[in-house]
Design a protein around this motif. Structure first.
Motif, PDB file in Angstrom:
ATOM      1  N   MET A 350      34.993  36.537  49.313  1.00 21.04           N
ATOM      2  CA  MET A 350      35.347  37.618  48.419  1.00 21.04           C
ATOM      3  C   MET A 350      36.863  37.698  48.292  1.00 21.04           C
ATOM      4  O   MET A 350      37.585  37.612  49.287  1.00 21.04           O
ATOM      5  CB  MET A 350      34.797  38.948  48.936  1.00 21.04           C
ATOM      6  CG  MET A 350      33.276  38.965  49.060  1.00 21.04           C
ATOM      7  SD  MET A 350      32.436  38.502  47.516  1.00 21.04           S
ATOM      8  CE  MET A 350      32.980  39.840  46.442  1.00 21.04           C
ATOM      9  N   ALA A 351      37.323  37.822  47.067  1.00 21.62           N
ATOM     10  CA  ALA A 351      38.759  37.924  46.801  1.00 21.62           C
ATOM     11  C   ALA A 351      39.140  39.396  46.643  1.00 21.62           C
ATOM     12  O   ALA A 351      38.291  40.273  46.515  1.00 21.62           O
ATOM     13  CB  ALA A 351      39.107  37.147  45.532  1.00 21.62           C
ATOM     14  N   GLY A 352      40.418  39.651  46.634  1.00 16.32           N
ATOM     15  CA  GLY A 352      40.882  41.023  46.533  1.00 16.32           C
ATOM     16  C   GLY A 352      40.927  41.568  45.121  1.00 16.32           C
ATOM     17  O   GLY A 352      41.248  42.734  44.910  1.00 16.32           O
ATOM     18  N   LYS A 353      40.608  40.719  44.148  1.00 17.12           N
ATOM     19  CA  LYS A 353      40.645  41.174  42.760  1.00 17.12           C
ATOM     20  C   LYS A 353      39.644  40.371  41.931  1.00 17.12           C
ATOM     21  O   LYS A 353      39.062  39.394  42.392  1.00 17.12           O
ATOM     22  CB  LYS A 353      42.045  41.013  42.176  1.00 17.12           C
ATOM     23  CG  LYS A 353      42.551  39.581  42.155  1.00 17.12           C
ATOM     24  CD  LYS A 353      43.956  39.509  41.570  1.00 17.12           C
ATOM     25  CE  LYS A 353      44.463  38.065  41.522  1.00 17.12           C
ATOM     26  NZ  LYS A 353      45.815  37.981  40.943  1.00 17.12           N
ATOM     27  N   LEU A 354      39.475  40.796  40.702  1.00 17.76           N
ATOM     28  CA  LEU A 354      38.532  40.148  39.787  1.00 17.76           C
ATOM     29  C   LEU A 354      38.918  38.686  39.572  1.00 17.76           C
ATOM     30  O   LEU A 354      40.078  38.364  39.320  1.00 17.76           O
ATOM     31  CB  LEU A 354      38.541  40.889  38.455  1.00 17.76           C
ATOM     32  CG  LEU A 354      37.417  40.597  37.464  1.00 17.76           C
ATOM     33  CD1 LEU A 354      36.072  41.024  38.027  1.00 17.76           C
ATOM     34  CD2 LEU A 354      37.694  41.327  36.151  1.00 17.76           C
TER      35      LEU A 354
END
Length: 430
Positions: A350-354
Motif C-alpha cells: 500500500m502506498a501513501g497516496k493514490l
C-alpha cells in the motif's frame, strides 16, 4: 415508444458535498412512501452504489457515456422508467468534471439537475456558485438547488435569499454528523460493514422530510435504446467468484451478463476460509485484501486449490485486489506483510497516496474491454505484461499493465463486462 418517469440528476460543484447521503436520503424517503425507486451512479464506482442499493432496495448500476456507452445507458434508463415511480442519478465529482462529464450525461437524456451545495461557512457566495452551475451550459436544465450542511434556520434563509432568480430553492439540510457515512482510502466504507447504516438512512430520509424536499421531480420521457443483441453462450460453464469483505467490487451488470450467457455462478469467501468450489473458471474481483491479510494468508487450502486450477489450464481473472492476492506477498499501510496465493511472482504494498485513477480500455487478445482503475497500492510483478491499457483521455494515471500466464489474466483494471460480451465469453470459456 418513450416511457416517462419522474427523474433527477443529483450534482454538486465537486466531491465531498454530500451527494451520496442526500441521494440515499431521497431514495429512502420515497421508498418509505411506497414508491418504487431506481438509482443509478454516474461513472465507475462500487462503494457509493452499495449504500444507494440499501436505500432504494434495488441494485445500482453505473451510467457513463464512454464506459457503458450511450445506447446502453439509454436502454437502462428506459427499462427503469417502465417499472419505477422515481429515477435518481447520482453524479460523480463536480457537475462539469470529466470528459464526458456528468453534465454531458444529463443533457444526453434530458435529466433535470438537482444541484447540491455544501454551504457550510458560506453566505451570499452560495448564490454565485449556484448561478455558475445553472448558467455554465445553456443546454442544461437546472431543476433547483439544495443547501447542505447549514448551520441554522437563519443560515438557510440567508442562502435562499441569495439563490438566483429562476432557480428554485428546494430546502436546507442542517449539518448532522449522524447522517455521514464513514469512509476510508478508496471511498466510503462498504455498506455491509456499517452496523447502523439503516438508522443513518432513515435519519437522512427524516432530514429530507423535515426540510420539505419531498415533491417528486418532473417526469422525463426516456426513449428506448436499440434491441439488445443476443449474447454469446456459455451454457453449463461454472464460474467461482470470490465475494466477501476483501473482494466485493462487483458490478451487478457483470453478474447479470454472465447469467444471461447461461453461466452458473458460485460464490466463495477467501476471508472466511472457504476452499475453491468446483468450477470451470475463477474470477477474483477487487476490494480490500490489505485489510484482511492474516485471514487470507491463513487460508492455505484455497491457495493450493488456486494453484491446481491454474496448473490445469483453467481460466482465472484477477482484478486489482485480486491481482494483489495472486502475488507472493502483500503489505498493508503499516508495513505488515503476509504471504498471498503466489500464482504470480512479485510483491504488492500500500502506498501513501493514490496510484491509479481513470477510465481505461484493456486490449486483450480476446477483444477490448472498457473499465476503470482506482487504487492506492503498488505491485511489482515478475512477469512481462502482454499489453497496457489505453486511457480514455490523455493525461492522468499511467496505463495499467495486463499480465497473462496461460489462462490466468491479471490487471488493475476493473472491467465492465457488457462493454464486450464476446471478449468475456472467450476469456472464461473452458
Amino acid at each position: 415508444m418513450s416511457r416517462s418517469c419522474p427523474a433527477a440528476f443529483i450534482a454538486a460543484p465537486g466531491s465531498g458535498h454530500g451527494k451520496t447521503t442526500v441521494t440515499a436520503g431521497l431514495a429512502r424517503y420515497h421508498r418509505n412512501q411506497g414508491r418504487r425507486v431506481r438509482v443509478f451512479k454516474t461513472g465507475p464506482d462500487f462503494l457509493d452504489p452499495m449504500v444507494l442499493e440499501r436505500a432504494a432496495g434495488h441494485p445500482v448500476e453505473p451510467l457513463h457515456l464512454w464506459m457503458v456507452g450511450e445506447e446502453a445507458c439509454r436502454r437502462m434508463l428506459a427499462e427503469a422508467a417502465e417499472e419505477a415511480d422515481l429515477i435518481l442519478v447520482e453524479g460523480s465529482m463536480g457537475l462539469f468534471d470529466g470528459d464526458p462529464s456528468g453534465a454531458d450525461l444529463a443533457v444526453a437524456f434530458g435529466l433535470p439537475v438537482m444541484a447540491l451545495v455544501d454551504a457550510s461557512g458560506m453566505g451570499q457566495t452560495f448564490g454565485a456558485m449556484v448561478h455558475g452551475l445553472a448558467t455554465w451550459r445553456d443546454d442544461l436544465t437546472m431543476a433547483g438547488v439544495i443547501a447542505n450542511r447549514t448551520g441554522s434556520a437563519g443560515h438557510g434563509r440567508m442562502l435562499e435569499a441569495a439563490t438566483p432568480a429562476g432557480v428554485p430553492f428546494f430546502g436546507a439540510l442542517p449539518r448532522d454528523e449522524g447522517l455521514h457515512v464513514p469512509d476510508r482510502h478508496l471511498g466510503l466504507v462498504q455498506a455491509g460493514e456499517i452496523d447502523d447504516l439503516d438508522q443513518r438512512l432513515e435519519a437522512a430520509a427524516a432530514a429530507i422530510e423535515a426540510a420539505g424536499i419531498t415533491d417528486l421531480p418532473e417526469p422525463v420521457a426516456f426513449e428506448p435504446g436499440p434491441e439488445v443483441e443476443p449474447v454469446p453462450r456459455l451454457e453449463g460453464v461454472r464460474i467461482a467468484i470470490a465475494r466477501d469483505a476483501a473482494f466485493a467490487f462487483l458490478y451487478p451488470g457483470n453478474l447479470a451478463l454472465l447469467e444471461a450467457m447461461g453461466v452458473e455462478t458460485v460464490f466463495f469467501s477467501p476471508v472466511a476460509g472457504d476452499r475453491l468450489p468446483a468450477a470451470d473458471a475463477v474470477w477474483i474481483p477487487g476490494g480490500y485484501p490489505e485489510l484482511h491479510l492474516d485471514a487470507l494468508a491463513a487460508n492455505e487450502g484455497l491457495k493450493a486449490d488456486l494453484r491446481e486450477h491454474h496448473a490445469a489450464g483453467r481460466p482465472l481473472l484477477a482484478e486489482c485486489g485480486g491481482l494483489l492476492y495472486l502475488l507472493e506477498e502483500l503489505a498493508d499501510t503499516e508495513g505488515h506483510a503476509a504471504a498471498m496465493a503466489g500464482l504470480l511472482q512479485g510483491r504488492g504494498e500500500m502506498a501513501g497516496k493514490l496510484q491509479g485513477l481513470g477510465l481505461q480500455e484493456a486490449p486483450l487478445p480476446e477483444g477490448d474491454l472498457r473499465g476503470h482503475t482506482f487504487h492506492h497500492s503498488r505491485a511489482e510483478v515478475g512477469l512481462e505484461p502482454i499489453a497496457h491499457c489505453r486511457r480514455a483521455r490523455d493525461g492522468g494515471s499511467a496505463a495499467e499493465a495486463v499480465y497473462r500466464d496461460g489462462r490466468l489474466t491479471a490487471t488493475y483494471l476493473h472491467a465492465w463486462f457488457p462493454s464486450n460480451p464476446e471478449a468475456i465469453a472467450a476469456l472464461f470459456a473452458p
